[in-house]
Design a protein around this motif. Structure first.
Motif, PDB file in Angstrom:
ATOM      1  N   ASP A 108       0.808  -1.215   0.000  1.00  0.00           N
ATOM      2  CA  ASP A 108       0.000   0.000   0.000  1.00  0.00           C
ATOM      3  C   ASP A 108       0.843   1.267   0.000  1.00  0.00           C
ATOM      4  O   ASP A 108       0.309   2.367   0.155  1.00  0.00           O
ATOM      5  CB  ASP A 108      -0.924   0.014   1.225  1.00  0.00           C
ATOM      6  CG  ASP A 108      -1.892  -1.151   1.218  1.00  0.00           C
ATOM      7  OD1 ASP A 108      -2.398  -1.475   0.123  1.00  0.00           O
ATOM      8  OD2 ASP A 108      -2.122  -1.754   2.282  1.00  0.00           O
ATOM      9  N   MET A 109       2.159   1.134  -0.181  1.00  0.00           N
ATOM     10  CA  MET A 109       3.048   2.289  -0.158  1.00  0.00           C
ATOM     11  C   MET A 109       4.223   2.038  -1.092  1.00  0.00           C
ATOM     12  O   MET A 109       4.362   0.958  -1.641  1.00  0.00           O
ATOM     13  CB  MET A 109       3.504   2.590   1.276  1.00  0.00           C
ATOM     14  CG  MET A 109       4.003   1.396   2.033  1.00  0.00           C
ATOM     15  SD  MET A 109       3.736   1.470   3.835  1.00  0.00           S
ATOM     16  CE  MET A 109       4.490   2.993   4.300  1.00  0.00           C
ATOM     17  N   VAL A 110       5.063   3.052  -1.265  1.00  0.00           N
ATOM     18  CA  VAL A 110       6.172   2.961  -2.214  1.00  0.00           C
ATOM     19  C   VAL A 110       7.493   3.130  -1.484  1.00  0.00           C
ATOM     20  O   VAL A 110       7.703   4.130  -0.775  1.00  0.00           O
ATOM     21  CB  VAL A 110       6.047   4.037  -3.311  1.00  0.00           C
ATOM     22  CG1 VAL A 110       7.218   3.931  -4.290  1.00  0.00           C
ATOM     23  CG2 VAL A 110       4.714   3.903  -4.048  1.00  0.00           C
ATOM     24  N   ASP A 111       8.376   2.145  -1.644  1.00  0.00           N
ATOM     25  CA  ASP A 111       9.703   2.181  -1.038  1.00  0.00           C
ATOM     26  C   ASP A 111      10.661   2.883  -1.997  1.00  0.00           C
ATOM     27  O   ASP A 111      10.908   2.399  -3.105  1.00  0.00           O
ATOM     28  CB  ASP A 111      10.171   0.751  -0.761  1.00  0.00           C
ATOM     29  CG  ASP A 111      11.534   0.684  -0.083  1.00  0.00           C
ATOM     30  OD1 ASP A 111      12.098   1.751   0.234  1.00  0.00           O
ATOM     31  OD2 ASP A 111      12.022  -0.445   0.133  1.00  0.00           O
ATOM     32  N   LEU A 112      11.220   4.028  -1.570  1.00  0.00           N
ATOM     33  CA  LEU A 112      12.175   4.761  -2.398  1.00  0.00           C
ATOM     34  C   LEU A 112      13.609   4.324  -2.140  1.00  0.00           C
ATOM     35  O   LEU A 112      14.544   4.899  -2.715  1.00  0.00           O
ATOM     36  CB  LEU A 112      12.033   6.266  -2.165  1.00  0.00           C
ATOM     37  CG  LEU A 112      10.692   6.870  -2.578  1.00  0.00           C
ATOM     38  CD1 LEU A 112      10.698   8.373  -2.361  1.00  0.00           C
ATOM     39  CD2 LEU A 112      10.353   6.542  -4.020  1.00  0.00           C
ATOM     40  N   GLY A 113      13.782   3.336  -1.287  1.00  0.00           N
ATOM     41  CA  GLY A 113      15.111   2.799  -1.060  1.00  0.00           C
ATOM     42  C   GLY A 113      15.837   3.441   0.114  1.00  0.00           C
ATOM     43  O   GLY A 113      15.331   4.373   0.754  1.00  0.00           O
ATOM     44  N   PRO A 114      17.040   2.975   0.399  1.00  0.00           N
ATOM     45  CA  PRO A 114      17.781   3.452   1.572  1.00  0.00           C
ATOM     46  C   PRO A 114      18.253   4.896   1.443  1.00  0.00           C
ATOM     47  O   PRO A 114      18.717   5.312   0.380  1.00  0.00           O
ATOM     48  CB  PRO A 114      18.992   2.508   1.636  1.00  0.00           C
ATOM     49  CG  PRO A 114      18.612   1.307   0.841  1.00  0.00           C
ATOM     50  CD  PRO A 114      17.718   1.841  -0.246  1.00  0.00           C
ATOM     51  N   LEU A 115      18.114   5.631   2.536  1.00  0.00           N
ATOM     52  CA  LEU A 115      18.749   6.929   2.651  1.00  0.00           C
ATOM     53  C   LEU A 115      19.960   6.830   3.572  1.00  0.00           C
ATOM     54  O   LEU A 115      20.735   7.779   3.720  1.00  0.00           O
ATOM     55  CB  LEU A 115      17.760   7.984   3.158  1.00  0.00           C
ATOM     56  CG  LEU A 115      17.091   7.753   4.520  1.00  0.00           C
ATOM     57  CD1 LEU A 115      17.913   8.341   5.652  1.00  0.00           C
ATOM     58  CD2 LEU A 115      15.696   8.342   4.521  1.00  0.00           C
ATOM     59  N   TYR A 116      20.120   5.643   4.190  1.00  0.00           N
ATOM     60  CA  TYR A 116      21.265   5.412   5.073  1.00  0.00           C
ATOM     61  C   TYR A 116      21.513   3.907   5.159  1.00  0.00           C
ATOM     62  O   TYR A 116      20.565   3.128   5.324  1.00  0.00           O
ATOM     63  CB  TYR A 116      20.985   5.965   6.474  1.00  0.00           C
ATOM     64  CG  TYR A 116      22.130   5.805   7.458  1.00  0.00           C
ATOM     65  CD1 TYR A 116      23.142   6.759   7.513  1.00  0.00           C
ATOM     66  CD2 TYR A 116      22.202   4.717   8.319  1.00  0.00           C
ATOM     67  CE1 TYR A 116      24.201   6.624   8.402  1.00  0.00           C
ATOM     68  CE2 TYR A 116      23.256   4.575   9.215  1.00  0.00           C
ATOM     69  CZ  TYR A 116      24.245   5.526   9.249  1.00  0.00           C
ATOM     70  OH  TYR A 116      25.290   5.386  10.126  1.00  0.00           O
ATOM     71  N   ASN A 117      22.774   3.518   5.048  1.00  0.00           N
ATOM     72  CA  ASN A 117      23.172   2.123   5.224  1.00  0.00           C
ATOM     73  C   ASN A 117      24.016   1.984   6.488  1.00  0.00           C
ATOM     74  O   ASN A 117      24.675   2.935   6.913  1.00  0.00           O
ATOM     75  CB  ASN A 117      23.999   1.638   4.022  1.00  0.00           C
ATOM     76  CG  ASN A 117      23.144   1.396   2.795  1.00  0.00           C
ATOM     77  OD1 ASN A 117      22.283   0.538   2.788  1.00  0.00           O
ATOM     78  ND2 ASN A 117      23.387   2.172   1.747  1.00  0.00           N
ATOM     79  N   GLY A 118      24.016   0.778   7.051  1.00  0.00           N
ATOM     80  CA  GLY A 118      24.864   0.519   8.204  1.00  0.00           C
ATOM     81  C   GLY A 118      24.232   0.807   9.542  1.00  0.00           C
ATOM     82  O   GLY A 118      24.931   0.900  10.558  1.00  0.00           O
ATOM     83  N   ALA A 119      22.906   0.948   9.587  1.00  0.00           N
ATOM     84  CA  ALA A 119      22.229   1.123  10.872  1.00  0.00           C
ATOM     85  C   ALA A 119      22.268  -0.191  11.653  1.00  0.00           C
ATOM     86  O   ALA A 119      22.421  -1.268  11.078  1.00  0.00           O
ATOM     87  CB  ALA A 119      20.785   1.561  10.646  1.00  0.00           C
ATOM     88  N   ALA A 120      22.123  -0.101  12.962  1.00  0.00           N
ATOM     89  CA  ALA A 120      22.185  -1.304  13.802  1.00  0.00           C
ATOM     90  C   ALA A 120      21.334  -1.105  15.050  1.00  0.00           C
ATOM     91  O   ALA A 120      21.172   0.020  15.532  1.00  0.00           O
ATOM     92  CB  ALA A 120      23.626  -1.605  14.196  1.00  0.00           C
ATOM     93  N   ILE A 121      20.797  -2.209  15.553  1.00  0.00           N
ATOM     94  CA  ILE A 121      20.072  -2.187  16.817  1.00  0.00           C
ATOM     95  C   ILE A 121      20.614  -3.295  17.711  1.00  0.00           C
ATOM     96  O   ILE A 121      21.245  -4.245  17.238  1.00  0.00           O
ATOM     97  CB  ILE A 121      18.554  -2.370  16.632  1.00  0.00           C
ATOM     98  CG1 ILE A 121      18.239  -3.763  16.038  1.00  0.00           C
ATOM     99  CG2 ILE A 121      17.988  -1.269  15.755  1.00  0.00           C
ATOM    100  CD1 ILE A 121      16.757  -4.087  16.023  1.00  0.00           C
TER     101      ILE A 121
END
Length: 248
Positions: free
Chosen positions: A66-79
């Protein structure tokens, strides 16, 4: 979402759009589930705070069509679970042996956050004898600051990018069961039809990308200002070449 990284990111984009595209942008501070649902229903135009593949996995699986993914604006995030560097353990598996030093608790954030669900899973997988405490990003950071000032042991739900890693000497606890997954991305999502209504803004959002150094600088600057709009304007002026590259 009321996370330091999401706040910095959203205020910067808001001010950039108002400056470059002469539109009025309204920000809404929402819990993750409501935010995803609001974009999917079209009540909100877009978000720049979607964490994938793990943190927001449940929302993504339900609403991606139901939405559009424009892709990553940041890589390498972690939790994961985070402790001050002076804490003498390195793995989640070691928490139970030192539960008393941690006060029998894990300091968490808002209940709807994906990292809270992952931590509930971690408690089961590792059979942890610590309770997960709900709160907020700000409350978690305040407790962390107080503990470090007193050289006390504390374990918190943590993620990067976040200003606390630039302010305090911290470490992620090793996660041998891989409950928290590997590296994540932060993506931009729009409502269906947004590209037709705002093609130039949609193109900007598709081009928008930050490196760890750039995002870390944005978050750190935001923490220096009470007025987040003022902070965003300062950052935009300091990073004019980067901004122009997004607009080409």
């Amino acid at each position: 979402m009321n996370w330091a990284c999401a706040t910095a990111n959203s205020y910067m984009v808001k001010n950039l759009l108002e400056e470059e595209f002469a539109v009025k942008v309204n920000l809404h501070d929402l819990q993750a589930g409501i935010l995803w649902q609001s974009v999917a229903t079209g009540d909100i135009d877009f978000m720049v705070t979607a964490w994938l593949p793990l943190t927001h996995q449940s929302y993504y699986e339900k609403l991606q069509d139901d939405m559009v993914d424009l892709g990553p604006l940041y890589n390498g995030a972690a939790i994961g679970l985070v402790v001050p560097a002076y804490v003498e353990i390195d793995s989640i598996e070691e928490l139970n042996a030192h539960k008393d030093k941690f006060g029998g608790r894990i300091t968490g954030i808002d209940a709807g956050a994906g990292i809270m669900e992952a931590t509930k899973n971690a408690i089961e997988v590792y059979d942890l004898e610590l309770s997960l405490m709900e709160g907020s990003d700000a409350a978690m950071a305040a407790e962390l600051k107080t503990a470090i000032e007193n050289e006390e042991w504390i374990v918190v739900t943590g993620w990067a990018p976040h200003w606390k890693f630039g302010t305090f000497d911290l470490k992620f606890l090793e996660d041998p069961a891989n409950v928290y997954g590997g590296e994540e991305t932060i993506n931009a999502f729009t409502r269906a039809g947004f590209a037709d209504d705002y093609p130039e803004i949609n193109e900007f959002l598709a081009n928008y990308y930050l490196t760890p150094e750039q995002f870390g600088g944005l978050i750190a600057l935001m923490e220096e200002y009470d007025d987040k709009n003022e902070a965003a304007k300062v950052w935009l002026e300091q990073n004019r070449d980067l901004v122009e590259s997004w607009l080409q």
